[in-house]
Design a protein around this motif. Structure first.
Motif, mmCIF file in Angstrom:
data_model
loop_
_atom_site.group_PDB
_atom_site.id
_atom_site.type_symbol
_atom_site.label_atom_id
_atom_site.label_comp_id
_atom_site.label_asym_id
_atom_site.label_seq_id
_atom_site.Cartn_x
_atom_site.Cartn_y
_atom_site.Cartn_z
ATOM 1 N N TRP A 288 0.717 -1.194 0.130
ATOM 2 C CA TRP A 288 0.173 0.007 -0.172
ATOM 3 C C TRP A 288 0.692 1.331 -0.065
ATOM 4 O O TRP A 288 1.938 1.293 0.584
ATOM 5 N N VAL A 289 0.565 2.349 -0.752
ATOM 6 C CA VAL A 289 1.098 3.539 -0.391
ATOM 7 C C VAL A 289 0.067 4.610 -0.510
ATOM 8 O O VAL A 289 -1.217 4.339 -0.785
ATOM 9 N N GLU A 290 0.494 5.735 -0.047
ATOM 10 C CA GLU A 290 -0.265 6.987 0.158
ATOM 11 C C GLU A 290 -0.002 8.281 -0.448
ATOM 12 O O GLU A 290 0.213 9.117 0.353
ATOM 13 N N PRO A 291 0.131 8.525 -1.786
ATOM 14 C CA PRO A 291 0.146 9.841 -2.257
ATOM 15 C C PRO A 291 -0.746 10.685 -2.015
ATOM 16 O O PRO A 291 -1.921 10.415 -2.225
ATOM 17 N N GLY A 292 -0.298 12.048 -1.647
ATOM 18 C CA GLY A 292 -1.440 13.184 -1.619
ATOM 19 C C GLY A 292 -0.756 14.219 -2.479
ATOM 20 O O GLY A 292 -1.355 14.602 -3.521
ATOM 21 N N ARG A 293 0.405 14.955 -2.152
ATOM 22 C CA ARG A 293 0.820 15.846 -2.812
ATOM 23 C C ARG A 293 1.253 15.625 -4.160
ATOM 24 O O ARG A 293 0.733 16.413 -5.074
#
Length: 443
Positions: A288-293
């Motif tokens: 799992w990864v969590e890119p936002g910016r």
């Protein structure tokens, strides 16, 4: 100013984004105005999804909604197949009201309240990212009381300090976040969670920082998480089904920034997982990864109207706009740098160096120092690039300034997704006690 995504200078010499003339957007929605290039947001989402599909690993890409959380963005993330990372009851409520599937929501935060945990359990969200022992005990008690089992990831600090600003670096030992691998608290948390009757331990979460331009930090973190996983398997016979590697992927704000392609970050991460976990598990964990910016950052542009100016001969020329630290506090918080252009005079050559000041009653309310622009005039439109992440999200009503509207632009159409606050909105939660009368207390 570097033109991102669909941005271009049109035949009128105006900045155009998503097929919409920014001069016309100003006339329709006023300024300050957040403009989001919908096509670029969708492109970034697909870059992550496509890169992980190419890896052959099981995965989830969760949009880190703290970067920019409004219902339209939650809906867009769902359409693109992403999961969602929330960090408060407000973000969770926004996601649920937008109709985002609860089972694809992950709840972060180092100090979740009992009310927040209960709200998330009742919504049947997909996973809690537990940050400390207090939270684990609270989750166990709440889940037991409701007769349910909840999925949990343990946030661990691998002792990796990313090359980033000290306020947004989170993977080192001295951090408010997570269980430390080095001092044994992470192992103790695994032992506790794996034995809890109402906690389903999926795996661990590691986040090393933000605005990262290299892959070595991620690779080192994966190596340490893999070593920890091997130790846990050997001593506790516990196997992690999920390894969440957080986010922090950088974007280009100015020429000083040198981010990698999304595919480069993902390839480095998935290759490292294959390398370091191959000898531990017969089946590699889900990543799992969590890119936002990196999904919304360069898709956002803030449009301002130029007001006053102050020229100090031999020192500096200040040009003030109708926004500032209330809609973009990042320069004041982090010393963040931005690029700008005159949106209504896109073909004019730079003639002067000016510093862009906000309208707040603070000497530190500066958006850009030493911007190279055409001769700036009152009434010009200033466009500041790469304001899609942590600008609307951090906006405030300091000086009782109203927060701006947000518009999604796509294929020549602008859609309002957040209304501009009204003056009535500013006082909507104010209450005057009856004991405070209209009569003066002094005579």
């Amino acid at each position: 100013m570097y033109l991102h995504g669909t941005s271009k200078i049109n035949a009128l010499g105006h900045l155009e984004i998503g097929g919409c003339d920014t001069v016309e957007l100003k006339q329709t929605y006023s300024t300050p105005l957040y403009i989001v290039d919908e096509a670029l947001v969708r492109q970034r989402c697909r870059e992550y999804m496509d890169a992980f599909k190419a890896s052959g690993l099981a995965f989830q890409v969760a949009y880190a909604s703290k970067a920019f959380c409004v219902m339209a963005m939650c809906r867009l993330a769902e359409e693109e197949g992403l999961s969602l990372d929330v960090v408060s009851e407000g973000e969770l409520y926004t996601a649920l009201q937008a109709g985002f599937p609860a089972q694809r929501i992950h709840f972060h935060g180092n100090n979740k309240t009992m009310d927040e945990l209960e709200m998330a359990i009742e919504a049947k969200i997909g996973c809690f990212v537990a940050d400390n022992f207090t939270e684990l005990h609270m989750l166990q008690a709440l889940a037991a009381d409701k007769g349910v089992s909840v999925n949990v990831l343990l946030r661990v600090t691998p002792g990796v300090e990313a090359h980033t600003h000290e306020y947004i670096s989170t993977g080192q030992i001295d951090s408010k976040f997570g269980f430390d691998i080095g001092n044994g608290s992470a192992f103790e948390a695994v032992e506790l969670a794996s034995r809890s009757l109402n906690l389903n331990l999926l795996g661990v979460h590691s986040h090393i920082g933000s605005q990262i331009f290299e892959v070595e930090g991620f690779q080192l973190a994966i190596e340490r998480v893999a070593a920890f996983s091997a130790d846990v398997k050997e001593r506790l016979d516990v196997t992690f089904k999920v390894i969440n590697l957080g986010g922090g992927f950088g974007i280009r704000y100015t020429d000083e920034d040198t981010p990698l392609l999304v595919s480069d970050y993902v390839r480095a991460i998935t290759d490292a997982v294959k390398q370091y976990f191959a000898g531990i598990y017969t089946q590699l964990p889900e990543i799992w990864v969590e890119p936002g910016r990196s999904i919304v950052g360069d898709a956002g542009t803030t449009l301002y109207t130029v007001g006053t100016s102050k020229d100090i001969p031999g020192v500096r020329k200040y040009v003030a706009v109708d926004g500032g630290m209330t809609d973009n506090p990042r320069p004041a918080l982090y010393g963040s740098k931005y690029e700008a252009m005159l949106a209504n005079r896109g073909n004019d050559a730079a003639e002067e160096t000016v510093s862009i000041a906000g309208k707040c009653c603070e000497s530190g309310d500066m958006l850009i120092w030493d911007a190279e622009l055409p001769k700036v005039q009152s009434g010009d439109l200033l466009a500041v690039a790469c304001t899609g992440a942590y600008n609307y999200a951090m906006a405030s009503n300091y000086n009782r300034i109203r927060r701006p509207a947000v518009v999604f632009v796509h294929n020549g159409r602008g859609d309002l997704v957040v209304k501009r606050e009204t003056l009535q909105d500013l006082i909507s939660c104010d209450v005057i006690p009856e004991r405070i009368t209209k009569e003066p207390s002094y005579k």
